[in-house]
Design a protein around this motif. Structure first.
Motif, short mmCIF file in Angstrom:
data_model
loop_
_atom_site.label_atom_id
_atom_site.label_comp_id
_atom_site.label_asym_id
_atom_site.label_seq_id
_atom_site.Cartn_x
_atom_site.Cartn_y
_atom_site.Cartn_z
N ALA A 137 6.49 10.35 1.81
CA ALA A 137 6.72 10.40 3.33
C ALA A 137 7.90 9.35 3.70
CB ALA A 137 5.43 10.12 4.13
N PRO A 138 8.72 9.94 4.69
CA PRO A 138 9.94 9.22 5.26
C PRO A 138 9.68 7.69 5.32
CG PRO A 138 10.24 11.64 5.92
CD PRO A 138 8.74 11.31 5.42
N SER A 139 8.50 7.58 6.34
CA SER A 139 8.28 6.36 6.82
C SER A 139 8.15 5.17 5.88
CB SER A 139 6.94 6.19 7.84
OG SER A 139 6.03 6.92 7.38
N THR A 140 7.11 5.87 4.70
CA THR A 140 6.92 4.90 3.60
C THR A 140 8.03 4.55 2.62
OG1 THR A 140 6.21 6.64 2.28
CG2 THR A 140 4.70 5.60 3.56
N TRP A 141 9.03 5.70 2.50
CA TRP A 141 10.14 5.24 1.60
C TRP A 141 11.44 4.21 2.33
CZ3 TRP A 141 11.31 6.32 -3.27
CH2 TRP A 141 12.64 6.09 -3.60
N GLY A 152 10.59 -1.17 -4.55
CA GLY A 152 9.15 -0.63 -4.87
C GLY A 152 9.04 0.81 -4.95
N LEU A 153 7.93 1.37 -5.18
CA LEU A 153 7.59 2.85 -5.03
C LEU A 153 6.49 2.78 -3.81
CD1 LEU A 153 8.09 4.74 -8.34
CD2 LEU A 153 9.61 4.69 -6.29
N PRO A 154 6.24 3.45 -2.67
CA PRO A 154 5.28 3.56 -2.02
C PRO A 154 3.99 3.56 -2.74
CG PRO A 154 7.04 4.62 -0.90
CD PRO A 154 7.67 4.59 -2.16
N GLN A 155 2.71 3.07 -2.38
CA GLN A 155 1.54 3.30 -3.00
C GLN A 155 0.77 4.09 -1.87
OE1 GLN A 155 -1.76 0.58 -2.76
NE2 GLN A 155 -1.72 0.67 -4.97
N ASP A 156 0.95 3.69 -0.69
CA ASP A 156 0.04 4.39 0.41
C ASP A 156 0.69 4.28 1.84
OD1 ASP A 156 -0.39 1.62 1.09
OD2 ASP A 156 -2.49 1.85 1.06
N SER A 157 0.11 4.90 2.74
CA SER A 157 0.50 4.86 3.99
C SER A 157 -0.57 4.83 5.03
CB SER A 157 1.51 6.32 4.30
OG SER A 157 0.71 7.19 4.02
N GLY A 158 -0.12 4.28 6.25
CA GLY A 158 -1.22 4.08 7.24
C GLY A 158 -1.09 4.75 8.53
N ALA A 357 3.34 15.69 -2.22
CA ALA A 357 2.57 16.49 -2.98
C ALA A 357 1.22 16.33 -2.87
CB ALA A 357 2.91 16.43 -4.53
N ASP A 358 0.68 15.14 -3.00
CA ASP A 358 -0.72 14.82 -2.72
C ASP A 358 -1.13 14.98 -1.21
OD1 ASP A 358 -1.61 13.85 -5.52
OD2 ASP A 358 0.15 12.43 -4.98
N LEU A 359 -0.40 14.57 -0.19
CA LEU A 359 -0.74 14.87 1.08
C LEU A 359 -0.89 16.23 1.58
CD1 LEU A 359 1.75 12.16 2.68
CD2 LEU A 359 -0.75 12.04 2.53
N ASN A 360 -0.08 16.95 0.79
CA ASN A 360 -0.12 18.44 1.19
C ASN A 360 -0.70 19.45 0.33
OD1 ASN A 360 1.71 17.97 3.45
ND2 ASN A 360 3.56 17.98 2.08
N SER A 361 -1.66 18.67 -0.78
CA SER A 361 -2.22 19.62 -1.69
C SER A 361 -3.75 20.02 -0.78
CB SER A 361 -2.62 18.81 -3.00
OG SER A 361 -3.67 17.90 -2.69
N PRO A 362 -3.84 21.47 -1.32
CA PRO A 362 -5.25 22.06 -0.53
C PRO A 362 -6.45 21.27 -0.88
CG PRO A 362 -3.73 23.66 -1.51
CD PRO A 362 -3.19 22.41 -2.29
N ALA A 363 -6.49 20.72 -2.06
CA ALA A 363 -7.56 19.81 -2.38
C ALA A 363 -7.75 18.73 -1.50
CB ALA A 363 -7.51 19.33 -3.93
N PHE A 364 -6.66 18.07 -1.19
CA PHE A 364 -6.72 16.88 -0.16
C PHE A 364 -6.94 17.33 1.02
CE2 PHE A 364 -4.56 13.60 2.28
CZ PHE A 364 -5.23 12.41 1.89
N SER A 385 1.13 11.56 9.46
CA SER A 385 2.17 11.13 8.61
C SER A 385 3.53 11.65 8.90
CB SER A 385 1.79 10.97 7.08
OG SER A 385 1.68 12.44 6.67
N LYS A 386 3.57 12.88 9.39
CA LYS A 386 4.80 13.58 9.73
C LYS A 386 5.39 13.35 11.10
CE LYS A 386 3.02 17.58 7.08
NZ LYS A 386 2.71 18.80 6.86
#
Length: 444
Positions: A137-141, A152-158, A357-364, A385-386
């Motif tokens: 997500a752009p905000s975390t990057w 670092g590489l983003p772990q999570d977002s809020g 990829a995880d944010l947009n996955s159907p399972a999620f 997040s968008k």
């Protein structure tokens, strides 16, 4: 000593250590090899070795176990060195001493600049990790980019959303507010109908305040190297205080300290009917507010004009310390944690991912959450997040600034007076401290 006092003292200790580290600069540790691509990372992973990892995230143990199972030639010594500020104090002390730092450490986005500024972290661009930008997500990057370096590489977002007690709202005929004007009106309606209930709580939290200013379009902190400007009276900040002052001065906020046992009970029994907070909150509801199961729901964060816009509230990365004896292997672990199979146990523990990829996955997205009455809450949170407002930056010494928030803005909350005067006092403290530490800080 209360938990609040411990955190304030820890934050001040971090600030003192930061000042010392600024004098030490990059002499506290050796640079890792500048490989320029992921080849050296892959080679280090194949060769194996031992690294140390500091983190407080609930998923850390499971992630380490999964990593070691996948890569049995690597040993990860996991250490919980304390939550956020407590860990930062220990980390700064190790940086100042020139030894004792871990290979990898969890660092929240707001605190990252202070460690990057002292050149204590490895720039992951040297390992080709800049190629991962499109996967987050752009905000975390943007939160892990400091002065053109990647730390670092983003772990999570809020991304923020509105969590509300549907049972209370329905009982009092309150429609889910889409604007802040509607939110204030709902606060008045609920408290008038039942003086024992409040629409929300806020006793003065710097992370919440800065996130609310962020959503309102404020940009109170700007910096260019050691030149810093602070303007806590800009248009966005004023937009937020014009709304929030109505709740503070009208005594419409629950006088219950956030994260206390009483606060969790109030969320469970309907005393507090909503929260505007980060997407990581569902896990806290499930673990600490069992009485709210089936009552709470999630909606978009109210805005000033009804058009969707939100802000980040919280979130962390994992960074490689320059003291690391095997920075390429440490970088491999970070890559696995936040760009590989390590994301799975993080999500399983209730974490809200930063990977698109995880944010947009159907399972999620299609997961119905029983706690929230079967609502597919991740759809709301993913939309949030968008819609994070762009252009936000933290101070290079945000940890110190947060530590003196209660001494300045906190007095306004306590006295039920305008936040503007408190923000002015906070600004003066921020400017004075920065100039004392060798920054060139201007106000307004």
């Amino acid at each position: 000593m209360s938990r609040i006092h411990r955190r304030v003292k820890a934050a001040v200790a971090v600030a003192v250590a930061l000042a010392a580290a600024l004098a030490v600069g990059c002499s506290s540790g050796a640079d890792g090899p500048a490989a320029g691509s992921q080849d050296s990372v892959d080679a280090a992973l194949k060769a194996g070795g031992t690294i140390t990892y500091w983190s407080w995230t609930p998923s850390a143990k499971d992630q380490v176990a999964a990593f070691e199972k996948e890569f049995p030639n690597v040993k990860v010594n996991y250490v919980n060195a304390g939550t956020n500020k407590e860990q930062y104090t220990k980390l700064q002390n190790a940086i100042k001493a020139g030894s004792g730092a871990p290979d990898v450490a969890q660092i929240e986005y707001y605190a990252l600049p202070q460690f990057a500024l002292t050149e204590s972290l490895a720039d992951l661009d040297q390992y080709g990790f800049g190629a991962f930008e499109k996967d987050y997500a752009p905000s975390t990057w943007s939160s892990v980019r400091v002065n053109n370096g990647l730390y670092g590489l983003p772990q999570d977002s809020g991304p923020m959303a509105l969590f509300y007690n549907k049972e209370v709202f329905d009982a009092h005929g309150i429609a889910v507010p889409k604007t802040w004007d509607e939110y204030v009106a709902a606060a008045k309606k609920l408290h008038t109908a039942d003086p024992g209930k409040y629409l929300t709580s806020d006793t003065g939290d710097p992370g919440f305040a800065t996130s609310m200013i962020w959503q309102a379009g404020g940009k109170p902190f700007t910096s260019d190297g050691r030149n810093v400007k602070v303007d806590l009276a800009d248009a966005g900040t004023k937009k937020w205080t014009a709304t929030w002052n109505q709740l503070v001065e009208g005594k419409l906020l629950a006088p219950i300290k956030e994260w206390s046992d009483d606060w969790f009970r109030a969320l469970g029994d309907g005393t507090i009917a909503s929260l505007v907070t980060g997407a990581w909150m569902p896990g806290n509801f499930k673990s600490s507010v069992p009485g709210g199961a089936g009552k709470w729901a999630v909606a978009p964060m109210p805005t000033y004009d009804g058009r969707p816009v939100t802000a980040e509230n919280g979130g962390s990365t994992q960074s490689v310390l320059k003291q690391s004896g095997n920075p390429a292997l440490a970088a491999a672990f970070v890559r696995w944690l936040n760009h590989g199979n390590g994301v799975k146990p993080f999500i399983a523990s209730g974490g809200f991912p930063a990977t698109t990829a995880d944010l947009n996955s159907p399972a999620f997205l299609d997961q119905a959450d029983p706690y929230f009455g079967g609502q597919k809450i991740n759809q709301v949170l993913n939309d949030a997040s968008k819609n994070v407002a762009k252009g936000w930056t933290y101070l290079p010494y945000q940890t110190y600034a947060n530590s003196v928030f209660s001494d300045t803005v906190g007095k306004a909350y306590l006295g039920g007076s305008s936040l503007d005067a408190g923000l002015n006092a906070w600004q003066q403290a921020i400017v004075d401290y920065g100039n004392q530490q060798g920054f060139t800080v201007s106000a307004g």
